[in-house]
Scaffold this motif. Structure first.
Motif, short mmCIF file in Angstrom:
data_model
loop_
_atom_site.label_atom_id
_atom_site.label_comp_id
_atom_site.label_asym_id
_atom_site.label_seq_id
_atom_site.Cartn_x
_atom_site.Cartn_y
_atom_site.Cartn_z
N SER A 13 -32.44 -13.20 19.20
CA SER A 13 -32.52 -11.80 18.83
C SER A 13 -31.54 -10.96 19.64
O SER A 13 -31.29 -11.21 20.82
N VAL A 14 -30.97 -9.95 18.97
CA VAL A 14 -30.10 -9.00 19.66
C VAL A 14 -30.92 -8.21 20.65
O VAL A 14 -32.04 -7.80 20.37
N LYS A 15 -30.38 -7.96 21.82
CA LYS A 15 -31.07 -7.17 22.82
C LYS A 15 -30.14 -6.09 23.35
O LYS A 15 -28.93 -6.27 23.40
N LEU A 16 -30.72 -4.98 23.75
CA LEU A 16 -29.95 -3.91 24.37
C LEU A 16 -29.42 -4.39 25.71
O LEU A 16 -30.14 -4.98 26.50
N ASP A 17 -28.16 -4.18 25.94
CA ASP A 17 -27.53 -4.62 27.17
C ASP A 17 -28.18 -3.92 28.36
O ASP A 17 -28.09 -2.70 28.52
N PRO A 18 -28.86 -4.69 29.24
CA PRO A 18 -29.53 -4.06 30.38
C PRO A 18 -28.54 -3.46 31.38
O PRO A 18 -28.92 -2.71 32.26
N ALA A 19 -27.27 -3.82 31.21
CA ALA A 19 -26.25 -3.28 32.13
C ALA A 19 -25.71 -1.95 31.65
O ALA A 19 -24.69 -1.48 32.13
N ALA A 20 -26.36 -1.36 30.66
CA ALA A 20 -25.89 -0.07 30.13
C ALA A 20 -26.96 1.00 30.36
O ALA A 20 -27.52 1.54 29.41
N PRO A 21 -27.25 1.31 31.62
CA PRO A 21 -28.30 2.31 31.89
C PRO A 21 -27.93 3.69 31.40
O PRO A 21 -28.80 4.54 31.20
N GLY A 282 -41.17 -13.64 6.84
CA GLY A 282 -41.76 -14.11 8.08
C GLY A 282 -41.18 -13.37 9.26
O GLY A 282 -40.11 -12.74 9.16
N VAL A 283 -41.84 -13.44 10.41
CA VAL A 283 -41.39 -12.70 11.59
C VAL A 283 -40.02 -13.18 12.04
O VAL A 283 -39.11 -12.37 12.33
N ASP A 284 -39.80 -14.50 12.09
CA ASP A 284 -38.50 -15.01 12.53
C ASP A 284 -37.39 -14.61 11.56
O ASP A 284 -36.29 -14.23 11.98
N GLY A 285 -37.66 -14.70 10.26
CA GLY A 285 -36.67 -14.28 9.28
C GLY A 285 -36.37 -12.80 9.36
O GLY A 285 -35.21 -12.38 9.19
N ALA A 286 -37.40 -12.00 9.64
CA ALA A 286 -37.20 -10.56 9.78
C ALA A 286 -36.35 -10.25 11.01
O ALA A 286 -35.48 -9.37 10.98
N ASP A 291 -30.96 -8.75 13.35
CA ASP A 291 -29.74 -9.09 14.06
C ASP A 291 -28.51 -8.95 13.16
O ASP A 291 -27.45 -8.47 13.59
N ARG A 292 -28.64 -9.37 11.91
CA ARG A 292 -27.52 -9.24 10.97
C ARG A 292 -27.16 -7.77 10.77
O ARG A 292 -25.98 -7.40 10.74
N LEU A 293 -28.17 -6.93 10.65
CA LEU A 293 -27.94 -5.51 10.43
C LEU A 293 -27.29 -4.84 11.64
O LEU A 293 -26.47 -3.93 11.49
#
Length: 323
Positions: A13-21, A282-286, A291-293
């Motif tokens: 999953s895409v995550k917000l970069d924690p290095a971008a406070p 499904g949750v994984d497909g969602a 991530d694609r979006l």
């Protein structure tokens, strides 16, 4: 029409970069600025052309609007305008108008005839704190106040900009946008007879109910910022993809987050038979579709390079948020 999402095996999953406070700081700072603007608009003082402001109505409007929410919609308007070199004050007013439409929709969405919710943003919904009639009037008043602010020359001196903003907000929030999408959502519950939405039907409904207003938040910033036709088209692609990602992430949170984290009841969508991509994929497909979006969002603003960093972070925040 939005294409059917891919259903390949899920990726990380895409995550917000924690290095971008600075993104979190900017989001918080803009939310505080928006809150101050809304407090001023919802004060007891009678405005131009008004006869009186009924105290009960104003109190209930403040209950509905103030002290909650991430203010993502005005944030998108302000950050888009800022990226283009537009007026932050004008973008603030436009974004606040969108936020008031959003708040009105929540008040009406919570009513017994709609989703019948008791809690919103960690406090009683307006019809619970006051009564149903007051809640209906609060929604009506917030909607009209939104258009008053957007059309006010004090914030938008260019009449062409004002007309463009009013037209766009009306289309995004009306029968072909948010309101129409809400009706389709009710129909998907079987309220008007048997209904079974496929993936494309679900995407259309969500693009109207949630996505249209989010996409217009970005478009409002583009209008204020004087975007040309090509820039506006790119930002609309960003906005539409962001709106889809936001709704899918919201549906995942409805399944997985606690009521305490969300500030409202969770799990009700599934119980009500609402149409979501979580059901279809499904949750994984969602998550894979989210991530694609995000990738679509990043591609749409790639031409702005580092100037679009906040918008890219906003897309990642949308799918990584926990509430």
């Amino acid at each position: 029409m939005t294409s059917t999402p891919q259903t390949q095996a899920p990726t990380a999953s895409v995550k917000l970069d924690p290095a971008a406070p600075e993104f979190s700081h900017r989001l918080t700072r803009v939310a505080a600025t928006v809150e101050t603007f809304l407090v001023e608009r919802l004060g007891p003082e009678v405005g131009p052309g008004e006869i009186a402001r009924p105290p009960r109505l104003m109190e209930a409007m403040r209950h509905a609007v103030l002290g909650g929410g991430k203010r993502l919609r005005p944030f998108l308007a302000i950050e888009t305008a800022r990226m283009l070199g537009g007026s932050e004050a004008a973008a603030l007013a436009a974004g606040a108008g969108v936020e008031l439409v959003h708040c009105y929709s929540l008040v009406h969405d919570d009513l017994p005839a709609m989703d019948d919710d008791d809690m919103r943003r960690g406090k009683p919904t307006v019809h619970k704190a006051y009564d149903e009639a007051t809640a209906i009037l609060v929604g009506d008043a917030l909607q009209t106040l939104a258009f008053e602010i957007v059309a006010d020359p004090a914030w938008q001196p260019d009449p062409r900009v004002r007309a463009d903003l009013v037209l766009g907000l009306a289309r995004a929030s009306g029968l072909g946008g948010m309101v129409g999408g809400q009706l389709l959502d009710l129909g998907a519950e079987g309220r008007f007879g048997p209904a079974q939405l496929d993936v494309d039907d679900t995407l259309r409904m969500q693009a109207m109910k949630t996505g249209a207003i989010l996409a217009f938040s970005v478009e409002a910033g583009a209008i204020v910022g004087g975007a040309d036709e090509g820039q506006r088209a790119a930002l609309l692609r960003y906005g539409h993809a962001l709106g889809q990602a936001f709704q899918i992430a919201d549906d995942i949170l409805d399944r997985e987050a606690s009521p305490e984290a969300m500030g409202k009841a969770t799990g009700k969508d599934k119980d009500a038979g609402k149409a979501t991509l979580v059901d279809r994929l499904g949750v994984d497909g969602a998550r894979t579709e989210c991530d694609r979006l995000v990738g679509v969002c990043e591609d749409a603003v790639a031409a702005w390079g580092e100037g679009a960093r906040t918008l890219r972070d906003a897309a990642r925040f949308t799918v990584a948020r926990k509430a």
